[in-house]
Scaffold this motif. Structure first.
Motif, PDB file in Angstrom:
ATOM      1  N   ILE A   1      93.039 104.746  -3.426  1.00 36.71           N
ATOM      2  CA  ILE A   1      94.292 105.547  -4.095  1.00 36.71           C
ATOM      3  C   ILE A   1      93.524 106.788  -5.076  1.00 36.71           C
ATOM      4  O   ILE A   1      94.327 107.889  -5.027  1.00 36.71           O
ATOM      5  N   LEU A   2      92.502 106.610  -5.872  1.00 36.47           N
ATOM      6  CA  LEU A   2      91.943 107.747  -6.439  1.00 36.47           C
ATOM      7  C   LEU A   2      91.260 108.876  -5.341  1.00 36.47           C
ATOM      8  O   LEU A   2      91.709 110.150  -5.682  1.00 36.47           O
ATOM      9  N   ASP A   3      90.762 108.275  -4.168  1.00 36.48           N
ATOM     10  CA  ASP A   3      90.156 109.423  -3.381  1.00 36.48           C
ATOM     11  C   ASP A   3      91.492 110.012  -2.885  1.00 36.48           C
ATOM     12  O   ASP A   3      91.319 111.353  -2.387  1.00 36.48           O
ATOM     13  N   ALA A   4      92.496 109.353  -2.391  1.00 32.65           N
ATOM     14  CA  ALA A   4      93.612 110.171  -2.045  1.00 32.65           C
ATOM     15  C   ALA A   4      94.254 111.137  -2.983  1.00 32.65           C
ATOM     16  O   ALA A   4      94.753 112.233  -2.534  1.00 32.65           O
ATOM     17  N   TYR A   5      94.213 110.654  -4.364  1.00 30.87           N
ATOM     18  CA  TYR A   5      94.665 111.516  -5.305  1.00 30.87           C
ATOM     19  C   TYR A   5      93.722 112.924  -5.307  1.00 30.87           C
ATOM     20  O   TYR A   5      94.226 114.070  -5.506  1.00 30.87           O
ATOM     21  N   ARG A   6      92.568 112.705  -4.970  1.00 35.51           N
ATOM     22  CA  ARG A   6      91.562 113.920  -5.080  1.00 35.51           C
ATOM     23  C   ARG A   6      91.483 114.300  -3.850  1.00 35.51           C
ATOM     24  O   ARG A   6      90.647 115.401  -3.624  1.00 35.51           O
ATOM     25  N   LYS A   7      92.394 114.365  -2.759  1.00 41.18           N
ATOM     26  CA  LYS A   7      92.270 114.941  -1.457  1.00 41.18           C
ATOM     27  C   LYS A   7      91.169 114.792  -0.676  1.00 41.18           C
ATOM     28  O   LYS A   7      90.819 115.676  -0.355  1.00 41.18           O
ATOM     29  N   TRP A   8      90.411 113.782  -0.933  1.00 41.88           N
ATOM     30  CA  TRP A   8      89.456 113.373  -0.073  1.00 41.88           C
ATOM     31  C   TRP A   8      89.307 111.710   0.352  1.00 41.88           C
ATOM     32  O   TRP A   8      89.958 111.105  -0.176  1.00 41.88           O
ATOM     33  N   GLY A   9      88.573 111.211   1.394  1.00 45.38           N
ATOM     34  CA  GLY A   9      88.582 109.722   1.412  1.00 45.38           C
ATOM     35  C   GLY A   9      88.895 109.608   2.846  1.00 45.38           C
ATOM     36  O   GLY A   9      89.081 110.473   3.770  1.00 45.38           O
ATOM     37  N   ILE A  10      88.977 108.094   3.255  1.00 43.02           N
ATOM     38  CA  ILE A  10      89.084 107.793   4.761  1.00 43.02           C
ATOM     39  C   ILE A  10      90.576 108.403   5.064  1.00 43.02           C
ATOM     40  O   ILE A  10      90.622 108.772   6.317  1.00 43.02           O
ATOM     41  N   SER A  11      91.402 107.979   4.173  1.00 47.05           N
ATOM     42  CA  SER A  11      92.801 108.417   4.589  1.00 47.05           C
ATOM     43  C   SER A  11      93.306 109.696   4.864  1.00 47.05           C
ATOM     44  O   SER A  11      93.931 110.144   5.683  1.00 47.05           O
ATOM     45  N   ARG A  12      92.443 110.630   3.729  1.00 49.19           N
ATOM     46  CA  ARG A  12      92.796 112.011   4.041  1.00 49.19           C
ATOM     47  C   ARG A  12      92.141 112.600   5.512  1.00 49.19           C
ATOM     48  O   ARG A  12      92.758 113.463   6.030  1.00 49.19           O
ATOM     49  N   ASN A  13      91.005 111.967   5.509  1.00 51.19           N
ATOM     50  CA  ASN A  13      90.287 112.197   6.924  1.00 51.19           C
ATOM     51  C   ASN A  13      91.222 112.196   8.072  1.00 51.19           C
ATOM     52  O   ASN A  13      91.342 112.869   8.989  1.00 51.19           O
ATOM     53  N   LYS A  14      91.969 110.955   8.108  1.00 49.18           N
ATOM     54  CA  LYS A  14      92.787 110.595   9.233  1.00 49.18           C
ATOM     55  C   LYS A  14      94.013 111.540   9.335  1.00 49.18           C
ATOM     56  O   LYS A  14      94.243 111.847  10.462  1.00 49.18           O
ATOM     57  N   ARG A  15      94.529 112.011   8.177  1.00 47.54           N
ATOM     58  CA  ARG A  15      95.436 112.887   8.338  1.00 47.54           C
ATOM     59  C   ARG A  15      95.238 114.317   8.670  1.00 47.54           C
ATOM     60  O   ARG A  15      95.907 114.919   9.518  1.00 47.54           O
ATOM     61  N   GLU A  16      93.722 114.771   8.361  1.00 46.78           N
ATOM     62  CA  GLU A  16      93.386 116.019   8.655  1.00 46.78           C
ATOM     63  C   GLU A  16      93.183 115.969  10.097  1.00 46.78           C
ATOM     64  O   GLU A  16      93.384 116.994  10.811  1.00 46.78           O
ATOM     65  N   ASN A  17      92.667 114.919  10.794  1.00 44.43           N
ATOM     66  CA  ASN A  17      92.338 114.775  12.205  1.00 44.43           C
ATOM     67  C   ASN A  17      93.446 114.817  13.014  1.00 44.43           C
ATOM     68  O   ASN A  17      93.688 115.530  13.977  1.00 44.43           O
ATOM     69  N   LEU A  18      94.836 114.245  12.330  1.00 45.41           N
ATOM     70  CA  LEU A  18      96.051 114.355  13.055  1.00 45.41           C
ATOM     71  C   LEU A  18      96.471 115.524  13.105  1.00 45.41           C
ATOM     72  O   LEU A  18      97.135 116.205  14.204  1.00 45.41           O
ATOM     73  N   HIS A  19      96.281 116.282  12.039  1.00 45.38           N
ATOM     74  CA  HIS A  19      96.809 117.896  11.824  1.00 45.38           C
ATOM     75  C   HIS A  19      96.314 118.741  12.692  1.00 45.38           C
ATOM     76  O   HIS A  19      96.595 119.615  13.454  1.00 45.38           O
TER      77      HIS A  19
END
Length: 175
Positions: A142-160
């Motif tokens: 959750i903290l990584d997502a708040y800071r705009k990095w981490g595993i879930s943010r990479n998944k979003r960036e790959n999809l985009h």
């Protein structure tokens, strides 16, 4: 396996776990309906075997961690979900024997659902690789997502990135 993880994460049982959960949430004050819905979705996606009380204890302990470090826990969670929400998706469409990846727009409810699911998947990946508590893994993601990095943010960036690479096939979007 997930059941043992949930039992490990919530050491207290039954009424004691419910009491601790309400005690933890008491400092948050009044929540609006959107925030309550977000917490409900988080608990329901976390729950795999049907142990709602234990999952609530895990989720509220996860919220208790950032409460010590950050100001408003619910605002932190909402911002983290907003940072992970996907705007576009890619669907496979078959046209004349050829399959194309066609980009499209994701509905608002689906955006929130995907964001929560990706955050929890990333937390479980951390749990399997680092062997630490589920509350700590969820808090870190959750903290990584708040800071705009981490595993879930990479998944979003790959999809985009995939959707923007295939934007030339957008004219096949007739649904």
């Amino acid at each position: 396996m997930i059941d043992s993880v949930m039992l490990e994460g919530a050491k207290s049982t039954g009424v004691a776990a419910a009491f601790n959960c309400s005690e933890i949430l008491s400092y948050m004050g009044g929540l609006d309906s959107e925030q309550k819905q977000l917490i409900k979705k988080l608990v329901n996606f976390h729950m795999k075997v049907g142990k709602r009380t234990k999952v609530r204890a895990i989720v509220y302990k996860t919220f208790h961690r950032p409460a010590r470090t950050e100001g408003d826990v619910i605002k932190l969670m909402v911002d983290a979900v907003d940072n992970i929400k996907p705007i576009c998706k890619v669907e496979k469409v078959r046209v004349a024997g050829t399959i194309y990846d066609v980009p499209g727009i994701v509905a608002r409810d689906r955006q929130q659902t995907l964001a929560i699911r990706w955050i929890l998947e990333a937390a479980f990946k951390r749990l399997m690789s680092y062997r630490i508590s589920l509350e700590k893994c969820s808090f870190d993601e959750i903290l990584d997502a708040y800071r705009k990095w981490g595993i879930s943010r990479n998944k979003r960036e790959n999809l985009h990135r995939l959707a923007s690479a295939n934007r030339c096939f957008a004219h096949f979007r007739w649904w």
